[in-house]
Design an enzyme around this catalytic site. Sequence first.
Site, PDB file in Angstrom:
ATOM      1  N   LYS A 148      -8.338  -1.855   6.172  1.00 59.35           N
ATOM      2  CA  LYS A 148      -8.389  -2.408   7.537  1.00 59.35           C
ATOM      3  C   LYS A 148      -9.421  -1.668   8.381  1.00 59.35           C
ATOM      4  O   LYS A 148     -10.229  -2.284   9.062  1.00 59.35           O
ATOM      5  CB  LYS A 148      -7.004  -2.270   8.187  1.00 59.35           C
ATOM      6  CG  LYS A 148      -7.014  -2.461   9.680  1.00 59.35           C
ATOM      7  CD  LYS A 148      -5.642  -2.324  10.298  1.00 59.35           C
ATOM      8  CE  LYS A 148      -5.281  -0.919  10.741  1.00 59.35           C
ATOM      9  NZ  LYS A 148      -5.832  -0.477  12.023  1.00 59.35           N
ATOM     10  N   ASN A 149      -9.379  -0.330   8.324  1.00 61.83           N
ATOM     11  CA  ASN A 149     -10.221   0.445   9.236  1.00 61.83           C
ATOM     12  C   ASN A 149     -11.702   0.423   8.864  1.00 61.83           C
ATOM     13  O   ASN A 149     -12.536   0.888   9.632  1.00 61.83           O
ATOM     14  CB  ASN A 149      -9.724   1.891   9.316  1.00 61.83           C
ATOM     15  CG  ASN A 149      -8.443   1.991  10.122  1.00 61.83           C
ATOM     16  OD1 ASN A 149      -8.009   1.010  10.733  1.00 61.83           O
ATOM     17  ND2 ASN A 149      -7.830   3.171  10.129  1.00 61.83           N
ATOM     18  N   CYS A 177      -1.413   2.962  24.828  1.00 58.24           N
ATOM     19  CA  CYS A 177      -1.088   2.717  23.437  1.00 58.24           C
ATOM     20  C   CYS A 177       0.089   3.578  23.036  1.00 58.24           C
ATOM     21  O   CYS A 177       0.314   4.641  23.597  1.00 58.24           O
ATOM     22  CB  CYS A 177      -2.299   3.064  22.586  1.00 58.24           C
ATOM     23  SG  CYS A 177      -1.999   2.851  20.855  1.00 58.24           S
ATOM     24  N   ARG A 202      -5.324   7.686  24.121  1.00 60.02           N
ATOM     25  CA  ARG A 202      -6.467   7.199  23.348  1.00 60.02           C
ATOM     26  C   ARG A 202      -7.597   6.666  24.231  1.00 60.02           C
ATOM     27  O   ARG A 202      -7.862   5.463  24.277  1.00 60.02           O
ATOM     28  CB  ARG A 202      -6.015   6.136  22.349  1.00 60.02           C
ATOM     29  CG  ARG A 202      -5.088   6.709  21.303  1.00 60.02           C
ATOM     30  CD  ARG A 202      -4.694   5.698  20.276  1.00 60.02           C
ATOM     31  NE  ARG A 202      -5.659   5.579  19.211  1.00 60.02           N
ATOM     32  CZ  ARG A 202      -5.447   4.840  18.111  1.00 60.02           C
ATOM     33  NH1 ARG A 202      -4.349   4.166  17.973  1.00 60.02           N
ATOM     34  NH2 ARG A 202      -6.361   4.785  17.173  1.00 60.02           N
ATOM     35  N   ILE A 237     -11.499   5.974  25.813  1.00 62.70           N
ATOM     36  CA  ILE A 237     -12.740   5.496  25.184  1.00 62.70           C
ATOM     37  C   ILE A 237     -13.959   6.162  25.824  1.00 62.70           C
ATOM     38  O   ILE A 237     -15.073   5.664  25.734  1.00 62.70           O
ATOM     39  CB  ILE A 237     -12.869   3.958  25.261  1.00 62.70           C
ATOM     40  CG1 ILE A 237     -12.761   3.483  26.712  1.00 62.70           C
ATOM     41  CG2 ILE A 237     -11.859   3.256  24.388  1.00 62.70           C
ATOM     42  CD1 ILE A 237     -13.441   2.143  26.930  1.00 62.70           C
ATOM     43  N   ASP A 238     -13.708   7.301  26.493  1.00 58.64           N
ATOM     44  CA  ASP A 238     -14.809   7.966  27.194  1.00 58.64           C
ATOM     45  C   ASP A 238     -15.979   8.319  26.274  1.00 58.64           C
ATOM     46  O   ASP A 238     -17.144   8.226  26.670  1.00 58.64           O
ATOM     47  CB  ASP A 238     -14.286   9.230  27.906  1.00 58.64           C
ATOM     48  CG  ASP A 238     -13.577  10.175  26.945  1.00 58.64           C
ATOM     49  OD1 ASP A 238     -12.785   9.693  26.111  1.00 58.64           O
ATOM     50  OD2 ASP A 238     -13.825  11.390  26.997  1.00 58.64           O
ATOM     51  N   ASP A 255      -3.038   9.067   9.765  1.00 58.18           N
ATOM     52  CA  ASP A 255      -2.424   7.776   9.433  1.00 58.18           C
ATOM     53  C   ASP A 255      -1.444   7.864   8.261  1.00 58.18           C
ATOM     54  O   ASP A 255      -0.822   6.865   7.897  1.00 58.18           O
ATOM     55  CB  ASP A 255      -3.517   6.732   9.128  1.00 58.18           C
ATOM     56  CG  ASP A 255      -4.224   6.264  10.387  1.00 58.18           C
ATOM     57  OD1 ASP A 255      -3.761   6.608  11.498  1.00 58.18           O
ATOM     58  OD2 ASP A 255      -5.248   5.557  10.269  1.00 58.18           O
ATOM     59  N   ARG A 282       0.205  -5.528  11.271  1.00 59.10           N
ATOM     60  CA  ARG A 282      -1.123  -5.224  11.800  1.00 59.10           C
ATOM     61  C   ARG A 282      -1.968  -4.548  10.729  1.00 59.10           C
ATOM     62  O   ARG A 282      -3.189  -4.712  10.712  1.00 59.10           O
ATOM     63  CB  ARG A 282      -1.027  -4.273  12.997  1.00 59.10           C
ATOM     64  CG  ARG A 282      -0.599  -4.942  14.279  1.00 59.10           C
ATOM     65  CD  ARG A 282      -0.705  -3.973  15.432  1.00 59.10           C
ATOM     66  NE  ARG A 282      -1.922  -3.200  15.311  1.00 59.10           N
ATOM     67  CZ  ARG A 282      -2.029  -1.889  15.528  1.00 59.10           C
ATOM     68  NH1 ARG A 282      -0.977  -1.196  15.901  1.00 59.10           N
ATOM     69  NH2 ARG A 282      -3.166  -1.267  15.373  1.00 59.10           N
TER      70      ARG A 282
END
Length: 437
Positions: free
Chosen positions: A42-43, A136, A141, A143-144, A324, A417
């Site tokens: 997936k990633n 989340c 998490r 996004i900077d 993960d 997901r």
Amino acid sequence: MRNVACLSDFSSEDLEWSDPLDSIVVTGGRQLHGSVAASGAKNAALPILFASLLADGRHTFERVPILRDIDSTDQLLEALGCRVAREGTTVVVDVASPRDKVAPYDLVRKMRASILCLGPLLTRYGEARVSLPGGCAIGSRPIDLHVETMRKLGADIDIEEGYVIARAKRLVGDRILFEKVTVGGTENALMAAVLAQGTTVIENAAKEPEVVDLARYLKKMGARIEGEGRSIITIEGVDELQPARHAIVPDRIEAGTLLIAGAITGGRVTVEDCIPEHLEALTDKMQECGFPIETKATSVTVGEAAQWHGTDISTSPYPGFPTDLQAQFMALMTQARGSSVVTEGIFENRFMHVQELVRLGADITPMTQVAVVRGKRGGLSAAPVMATDLRASASLVLAGLVAAGETEVNRIYHLDRGYERLEEKLASLGADIRRVN
Ligand code: UD1
């Protein structure tokens, strides 16, 4: 049905994919035996699908897993003017210039990784409007680092009404030094830099196999990249890229989850179609606990162990132990002889599974980013439990494999997901597991 700003939460569009009332029922006590194949990662598939935005025409991807996050990506690509067609695990993305370079909140909130369209849209069209992903389940998490990267490459960035608005005539290569290792940040930087003017050097880059797979696809498209898989990546911008064909790298997290499933039941399981080297952080720890591990070119087998010892793990960027797999490994440690200390080194709030494992009878003390697991073979007994995020769901299913009685794991839309029909793969190995509505 809830409507909150969390990507891993259920939204109405998910109904067609998996019903919110679906749960998985596992009856513990069966040893798993046999072989099972890993799906595509997936990633890796997510950034590679977004990379298709870098060139008009037909991009063909093989081994794309059938997952809810991939479905969300397809929807976003379609909103950006692409046509997406799937046959089995082959996906064709037909890219044409979009009218609006906008990733809307409704789609982005379903999946954080949507931020990966920022780099491709900006570098290709000189503009992008991407919704901020929101909170989340596993921490804030931010996004900077993605945004700073685009600024460093010359973009003007505004944050307005919940959107990142980025503009640049043409991005210009520069030195990007990440203050912390970021997988998505490295991927966005790579995708932005391939069409930028001049040279970009990414320092402290993520080395994850999924980043390497993205770089491989970009190179097939005509990008000039050196150093992927190492901490310094150098990119020479080109004027244009072409669509290509690519098979997605095997999913090391799914493969690892399946190995832990075999191990926790004391069974013998072979995961085929994987890359053993990508699993070394896990298999080294499993060996340390006393599990026999055999590797071949494209498979890993975990052999029977009547008992195993606890061991400490600390998650860190690749090649370290993957965050993960932390929740799944913790499930395994609940059955070990002795104590284990599990340290989460990547995310600030990734112990949501602990309370649910405790409901099954596990002896775990969570602290801020450390949890102490006092293992004991047997000792878990079934209870209804609630999945809180993707990997937490997997750990509860694994615990259910050894809990006495019927464990019902609710909210398994999280599982969908990121795992391609996990219950079917486990059933093929002999687990007593079914999806119920
Ligand atoms: C990716 C994976 C996810 C995995 C994670 C870490 C995908 C789609 N997801 O997520 O499954 O758990 O890598 O291996 O590939 N950070 C910032 N600012 C940023 C970006 C990240 O502070 O702009 C922080 C994060 O909060 C986290 C750390 O950096 O603490 C690493 O996150 P990152 O590697 O970026 O994770 P993702 O790419 O989101």
